[in-house]
Motif scaffolding. Structure first.
Motif, short mmCIF file in Angstrom:
data_model
loop_
_atom_site.label_atom_id
_atom_site.label_comp_id
_atom_site.label_asym_id
_atom_site.label_seq_id
_atom_site.Cartn_x
_atom_site.Cartn_y
_atom_site.Cartn_z
N LEU A 289 -46.97 32.61 12.64
CA LEU A 289 -47.28 31.40 11.87
C LEU A 289 -47.80 31.75 10.49
O LEU A 289 -47.33 31.21 9.48
N LEU A 290 -48.77 32.66 10.42
CA LEU A 290 -49.39 32.99 9.13
C LEU A 290 -48.41 33.73 8.22
O LEU A 290 -48.43 33.53 7.00
N SER A 291 -47.55 34.56 8.79
CA SER A 291 -46.54 35.27 7.98
C SER A 291 -45.54 34.28 7.39
O SER A 291 -45.20 34.37 6.20
N ALA A 292 -45.06 33.36 8.23
CA ALA A 292 -44.11 32.35 7.74
C ALA A 292 -44.78 31.46 6.70
O ALA A 292 -44.15 31.10 5.69
N TRP B 163 -43.49 30.82 2.87
CA TRP B 163 -43.25 29.42 2.44
C TRP B 163 -44.11 29.07 1.24
O TRP B 163 -43.60 28.55 0.23
N ASP B 164 -45.38 29.36 1.31
CA ASP B 164 -46.31 29.01 0.23
C ASP B 164 -45.92 29.71 -1.07
O ASP B 164 -45.81 29.08 -2.13
N THR B 165 -45.71 31.02 -1.01
CA THR B 165 -45.43 31.78 -2.24
C THR B 165 -44.04 31.50 -2.79
O THR B 165 -43.84 31.51 -4.01
N SER B 166 -43.06 31.27 -1.92
CA SER B 166 -41.72 30.97 -2.44
C SER B 166 -41.70 29.61 -3.14
O SER B 166 -41.07 29.45 -4.20
#
Length: 478
Positions: free
Chosen positions: A344-347, A351-354
């Motif tokens: 979850l945290l990796s995804a 998502w956040d940075t992209s």
């Protein structure tokens, strides 16, 4: 393939993101003609009038059906077993809707209270002023957006905590009245969809109309509806669905704590997951004016109903299941929990940075060099010296950061998170996986719409872009 660094159109550039000298993205005459073409109704989508009519009728029915299966039938997908059972089955479904999902006074109070409190906060709270992209239908005028969702988020949390603590409004009751509140949300979705259509047409502000009434209600008539400084489309996208999603998860946690004296790791996972999404939309709200939703999508039933009712009452089926079932039916081992939280945290990071990379690149194209700082700011959210393709339209296509490897890296990460929201209850029931299945269908269809529009808009420059960024979603796969 050797990529030239100089040239007039279709060129690859880096380091300085060029503008027209006034801090604005330059749109060529060719680009203006293409934008004018794209701002007219071209073709029917979603199966045309009959298709959208079926969706407007069918989706609310599906929402009731899946909730009934979760809450009353142990998460099993129930159906008539014979032709003789069809009418009794439909009658049982109707009784559940009539008795357990009626739009009662309590539901109206809760949903309306949240709805208008969020609108009030959006109007009065201070915020970060963000300039949007030039809008072709407004003569390339840019609109300003008051991004105050972060203040509103924490004001809402503090308010809810106070109301819960002093027993004025117990958060536990939200999940217990899920069906009733969902019905009110649906009524809001239909009322605002038709109301905005008639208001827009009456004031002569409609755009990209097909001429078919029901289709135009579904797709929308207005592009930038506003009440004062509040952009209703952006407000509804952030403040309504994700506030409800988060508080449904919190309500599930409160329900478990009152019943068992503890909150399961599975429910804690959903509280964290919904907060991450809610907070990301709020702390990165200044990125939203750069998105397709704000720039191109109209505010019709497709968006309004989905934000008012669809998202909050179909994305958290795992919470609904956990709130109504013994934790032993979905308990995992410690390594499984570690894996799911890590995934979850990796995804979320991707998502956040992209999203940040793409939006800040567009801001750079408008001459902005300083960006808003809100919690949490993750490393890699801004690309220094970005590479891009300069198109003959005048726009620039980013090919750096996550966007070098996929045309939609944000969609991939977003879908992985949605899948986690179902996996967190394992194989106890398949219904919580509805979110990820429905979401991937929407994303694939939306990408098709987006890529087709980009192909028309950018022509050979889009072909060049696709030759560099080969994969639509997952690098090396698709």
């Amino acid at each position: 393939m050797e990529l030239p660094l100089n040239g007039s159109n279709g060129e690859l550039r880096h380091r300085n993101v060029a503008t027209n000298g006034n801090g604005k993205s330059a749109v060529t005459d060719e680009g203006r003609k293409m934008d004018e073409l794209l701002d007219n109704h071209q073709t029917y989508e979603f199966g045309g009038p009959w298709g959208v009519t079926a969706m407007m009728i069918g989706f609310p029915i599906l929402m009731y059906y899946l909730w009934i299966c979760l809450w009353f039938y142990d998460g099993k997908v129930v159906y008539p077993t014979s032709t003789e059972d069809i009418m009794p089955f439909l009658n049982r479904m109707w009784v559940h809707v009539r008795d357990d999902a009626s739009p009662n006074a309590y539901a109206w109070k809760v949903y309306s209270g949240l709805f208008f409190y969020q609108l009030f906060l959006a109007i009065v709270m201070p915020g970060y002023q963000q300039e949007g992209l030039p809008v072709p239908s407004l003569g390339y005028k840019t609109l300003m957006y008051n991004c105050n969702a972060a203040y509103c988020l924490y004001a809402t949390i503090v308010t809810a905590a106070g109301l819960h603590y002093y027993h004025i409004f117990r958060l536990t009751e939200i999940i217990d009245n899920y069906g009733h509140i969902m019905s009110v949300a649906m009524i809001y979705g239909f009322a605002w969809s038709f109301g905005m259509y008639f208001l827009t047409v009456a004031t002569g502000n409609q755009i990209r109309m097909s001429g078919n009434f029901i289709y135009d209600v579904f797709m929308g008539a207005c592009l930038n509806p506003r009440i004062g400084s509040v952009d209703l489309k952006m407000w509804a996208e952030v403040r309504i669905p994700w506030v409800i999603v988060f508080f449904l998860a919190v309500s599930g946690g409160c329900h478990q704590y009152e019943q068992y004296g503890y909150v399961t790791p599975n429910m804690a996972f959903m509280i964290l997951a919904t907060w991450l999404y809610f907070n990301a939309c709020a702390k990165g709200e200044e990125c939203i004016p750069q998105t397709w939703d704000m720039y191109y999508e109209k505010w019709g039933f497709m968006v309004i109903f989905w934000n008012f009712a669809g998202v909050p009452f179909t994305y958290v089926y795992s919470v609904v299941y956990m709130a109504s079932h013994d934790p032993e039916t979905y308990r995992f081992s410690t390594p499984t929990y570690v894996f799911l939280f890590t995934l979850l945290l990796s995804a979320y990071y991707i998502w956040d940075t992209s999203m940040s990379q793409k939006s800040r690149f567009k801001m750079q194209c408008q001459g902005m060099t300083e960006f808003r700082k809100t919690f949490p700011q993750l490393p890699g959210g801004t690309i220094q010296d970005p590479e891009y393709i300069q198109t003959s339209h005048g726009n620039k296509l980013l090919i750096s950061g996550w966007w070098r490897y996929s045309r939609k890296p944000n969609y991939v990460a977003d879908w992985v998170m949605s899948f986690c929201w179902g996996v967190i209850i394992g194989n106890a029931t398949i219904i919580p996986y509805f979110y990820s299945v429905f979401f991937i269908t929407v994303l694939v269809h939306r990408c098709g719409r987006d890529f087709e529009r980009c192909s028309i808009k950018y022509g050979k420059d889009w072909e060049r872009y696709c030759s560099i960024v080969k994969y639509k979603f997952i690098p090396g796969v698709y």
